[in-house]
Write an enzyme that holds these catalytic residues in place. Structure first.
Site, PDB file in Angstrom:
ATOM      1  N   ARG A  56       0.558  -0.819   0.188  1.00 23.01           N
ATOM      2  CA  ARG A  56      -0.185   0.230   0.117  1.00 23.01           C
ATOM      3  C   ARG A  56       1.019   1.071  -0.455  1.00 23.01           C
ATOM      4  O   ARG A  56       0.589   2.456  -0.906  1.00 23.01           O
ATOM      5  CB  ARG A  56      -1.095   0.111   1.038  1.00 23.01           C
ATOM      6  CG  ARG A  56      -1.307   1.446   1.114  1.00 23.01           C
ATOM      7  CD  ARG A  56      -3.083   1.163   1.615  1.00 23.01           C
ATOM      8  NE  ARG A  56      -2.925   0.159   3.040  1.00 23.01           N
ATOM      9  CZ  ARG A  56      -2.395   0.757   3.949  1.00 23.01           C
ATOM     10  NH1 ARG A  56      -2.416   1.285   4.588  1.00 23.01           N
ATOM     11  NH2 ARG A  56      -2.709  -0.378   5.763  1.00 23.01           N
ATOM     12  N   TYR A 109     -14.183  17.455 -17.992  1.00 23.03           N
ATOM     13  CA  TYR A 109     -14.321  15.771 -18.148  1.00 23.03           C
ATOM     14  C   TYR A 109     -15.724  16.233 -17.387  1.00 23.03           C
ATOM     15  O   TYR A 109     -16.012  15.622 -15.828  1.00 23.03           O
ATOM     16  CB  TYR A 109     -13.572  14.947 -17.230  1.00 23.03           C
ATOM     17  CG  TYR A 109     -14.268  13.574 -17.318  1.00 23.03           C
ATOM     18  CD1 TYR A 109     -13.813  12.688 -18.424  1.00 23.03           C
ATOM     19  CD2 TYR A 109     -14.000  12.817 -16.321  1.00 23.03           C
ATOM     20  CE1 TYR A 109     -14.736  12.022 -18.043  1.00 23.03           C
ATOM     21  CE2 TYR A 109     -14.641  11.592 -15.670  1.00 23.03           C
ATOM     22  CZ  TYR A 109     -14.303  11.179 -17.418  1.00 23.03           C
ATOM     23  OH  TYR A 109     -15.020   9.970 -17.272  1.00 23.03           O
ATOM     24  N   ASP A 182      -5.904  19.121 -16.474  1.00 22.43           N
ATOM     25  CA  ASP A 182      -6.151  17.513 -16.542  1.00 22.43           C
ATOM     26  C   ASP A 182      -5.721  17.751 -18.123  1.00 22.43           C
ATOM     27  O   ASP A 182      -6.279  17.998 -18.772  1.00 22.43           O
ATOM     28  CB  ASP A 182      -7.777  17.580 -17.009  1.00 22.43           C
ATOM     29  CG  ASP A 182      -7.610  16.369 -17.221  1.00 22.43           C
ATOM     30  OD1 ASP A 182      -6.865  15.692 -18.094  1.00 22.43           O
ATOM     31  OD2 ASP A 182      -9.002  15.857 -16.787  1.00 22.43           O
ATOM     32  N   LYS A 207      -6.245   6.699 -20.720  1.00 26.45           N
ATOM     33  CA  LYS A 207      -6.155   6.964 -21.654  1.00 26.45           C
ATOM     34  C   LYS A 207      -5.085   6.813 -22.803  1.00 26.45           C
ATOM     35  O   LYS A 207      -4.057   5.863 -22.947  1.00 26.45           O
ATOM     36  CB  LYS A 207      -6.665   8.602 -21.877  1.00 26.45           C
ATOM     37  CG  LYS A 207      -7.601   8.430 -21.301  1.00 26.45           C
ATOM     38  CD  LYS A 207      -9.541   7.642 -21.384  1.00 26.45           C
ATOM     39  CE  LYS A 207     -10.872   7.497 -20.457  1.00 26.45           C
ATOM     40  NZ  LYS A 207     -10.697   8.897 -19.877  1.00 26.45           N
TER      41      LYS A 207
HETATM   42  C1  LIG Z   1     -11.024   9.147 -18.951  1.00 28.93           C
HETATM   43  C2  LIG Z   1     -11.259  11.259 -18.578  1.00 28.93           C
HETATM   44  C3  LIG Z   1     -10.860  10.981 -16.995  1.00 28.93           C
HETATM   45  C4  LIG Z   1     -11.151  10.181 -15.713  1.00 28.93           C
HETATM   46  O1  LIG Z   1     -10.686   8.832 -15.807  1.00 28.93           O
HETATM   47  P1  LIG Z   1     -10.599   7.844 -15.555  1.00 28.93           P
HETATM   48  O2  LIG Z   1      -9.404   7.279 -15.728  1.00 28.93           O
HETATM   49  O3  LIG Z   1     -12.065   7.054 -16.180  1.00 28.93           O
HETATM   50  O4  LIG Z   1     -11.212   8.005 -14.089  1.00 28.93           O
HETATM   51  C5  LIG Z   1     -10.582  12.416 -16.424  1.00 28.93           C
HETATM   52  N1  LIG Z   1     -10.702  13.123 -17.552  1.00 28.93           N
HETATM   53  C6  LIG Z   1     -10.902  12.938 -18.497  1.00 28.93           C
HETATM   54  C7  LIG Z   1     -10.140  14.423 -19.600  1.00 28.93           C
HETATM   55  C8  LIG Z   1     -10.759  11.892 -18.928  1.00 28.93           C
HETATM   56  O5  LIG Z   1     -10.851  11.657 -20.099  1.00 28.93           O
END
Ligand SMILES: *Cc1c(COP(=O)(O)O)cnc(C)c1O
Length: 389
Positions: A56, A109, A182, A207
């Site tokens: 952890r 998002y 982000d 992604k």
């Molecule tokens: C998919 C996504 C998220 C969330 O991420 P997860 O890995 O699905 O929890 C946040 N911001 C953007 C721009 C995304 O495409």
């Protein structure tokens, strides 16, 4: 992994292509072994000279993937991997002083916007949503709310709005706020937000960074090891929203081809955007790489090597027509998510439901690694068929 002979000054691209470099000290294997152990041997003097005590807290595969992320973002502070992008972002919000005031973009998002709106208040978080394309709106909101954090997303999902990171960071810092970005869609290939003044970068690693649609993961990468970074790291050790060693290994493999994939996907997205921008069946193509689009000049300045692999099209005829196009593609797969090797398309308004700012004729496209001529032809035939039905 040990005994890396990689010079310290190699680029992030080289570092990532070699998975951080080095070889397994015991076997000479050119890949790290996956270390699943939850617990590690304690020294006779009660210390942990290996640096590992319990999973952890830390794991060698996770640590190696984090070293690559840190290099990709040219960060001075730590890179922390999480079990999802959502858990990374939420962990950042929870690491701020309470009660917490956050400014966030109107279009961002969707899952995170919902969390800020619906769950944030129970955690002492008050989010205000702002249109960052109007500089006055940011100045007013900074003045009125005195936020701890200004949250950006650029290009912003799913309209691909561009935010000027440097300008927002200057304003936010003058008002005493931290800046989080982000950068899931831009990826470190196109943008390094820390170099433009952001304090922390967040990725949905699910992604582009992993890129193969086979792990869910997230990351925070900090400009410095300040109080918020330390609180986030402490909280991750306490709660354990960690990445598993196997997923860290898959991610390390994915990042080896990051630059290759993302450059290809961005070139494909641009070609698709250019092909369809004046199409009779399409009302609008949303892609920041098209000259004349709002934000194009900022994007051209702050993004290098391309504008990202994501674009959206607005189909003439509204939601019914857009859904009909999605129903008739044979190469593009109808599915949520983005940034994988396979091209995906999605009718976003159906996912986001009532109250979404996303137009109901919009299809979001994630360009994959297929032949771009095939991708264009597939959309053309789907537009043709749906026009006849
Ligand atoms: C998919 C996504 C998220 C969330 O991420 P997860 O890995 O699905 O929890 C946040 N911001 C953007 C721009 C995304 O495409």
């Amino acid at each position: 992994m040990h005994n890396s002979q990689l010079p310290d000054d190699v680029s992030g691209e080289t570092f990532a292509a070699q998975g951080g470099g080095g070889h397994d000290p015991e076997t000479g294997a050119v890949l790290p072994a996956v270390q699943f152990a939850t617990t590690f041997l304690r020294d006779p003097d009660n210390g942990y000279s290996s640096g590992y005590s319990y999973r952890r807290d830390d794991n060698p595969n996770v640590r190696q993937a984090e070293a690559v992320l840190k290099r990709l973002e040219a960060a001075e502070g730590p890179a922390l991997l999480y079990s999802s992008g959502m858990s990374a972002a939420i962990s950042l919000f929870l690491a701020l002083p309470t009660p917490t005031r956050i400014l966030a973009p109107e279009v961002m998002y969707w899952g995170l916007r919902q969390w800020l709106k619906l769950d944030g208040p129970r955690h002492g978080i008050e989010a205000t949503f702002v249109d960052f394309s109007h500089p006055d709106a940011l100045a007013t909101a900074l003045d009125e709310t005195k936020p701890h954090l200004v949250w950006l997303e650029t290009p912003g999902n799913p309209m691909w709005n561009i935010t000027d990171i440097r300008s927002v960071a200057t304003q936010a810092h003058a008002a005493g706020a931290l800046v989080g970005c982000d950068s899931t869609v831009a990826t470190p290939v196109h943008t390094q937000p820390l170099s433009l003044g952001a304090d922390v970068v967040m990725h949905s690693v699910s992604k582009y960074l992993n890129g193969h649609s086979d792990i869910i993961a997230g990351a925070l990468v900090f400009a410095e090891n300040g109080p918020v970074a330390q609180e986030a790291a402490r909280n991750r050790r306490a709660m354990g929203p960690n990445l598993s060693p196997m997923e860290a290994m898959l991610l390390l493999r994915g990042m080896r081809t990051l630059h290759l994939r993302v450059r290809h996907q961005s070139a494909a997205a641009l070609a698709i955007a250019q092909h369809f921008q004046n199409h009779v069946r399409i009302a609008e193509v949303l892609y920041p790489g098209l000259p004349g689009r709002p934000g194009h000049n900022i994007a051209a300045n702050q993004m290098t090597d391309g504008f990202g692999g994501m674009l959206s099209i607005r189909v003439k005829g509204g939601a019914t027509a857009a859904i009909a196009v999605a129903a008739h593609t044979r190469i593009w797969t109808r599915a949520t998510s983005l940034g994988g090797i396979e091209s995906l398309l999605e009718h976003r308004a159906s996912i986001e439901g009532a109250g979404t700012p996303v137009p109901d004729d919009l299809l979001r496209l994630s360009a994959g690694l297929e032949d771009v001529d095939d991708l264009i032809a597939d959309l053309e035939q789907a537009l043709d068929i749906s026009a006849q039905t």
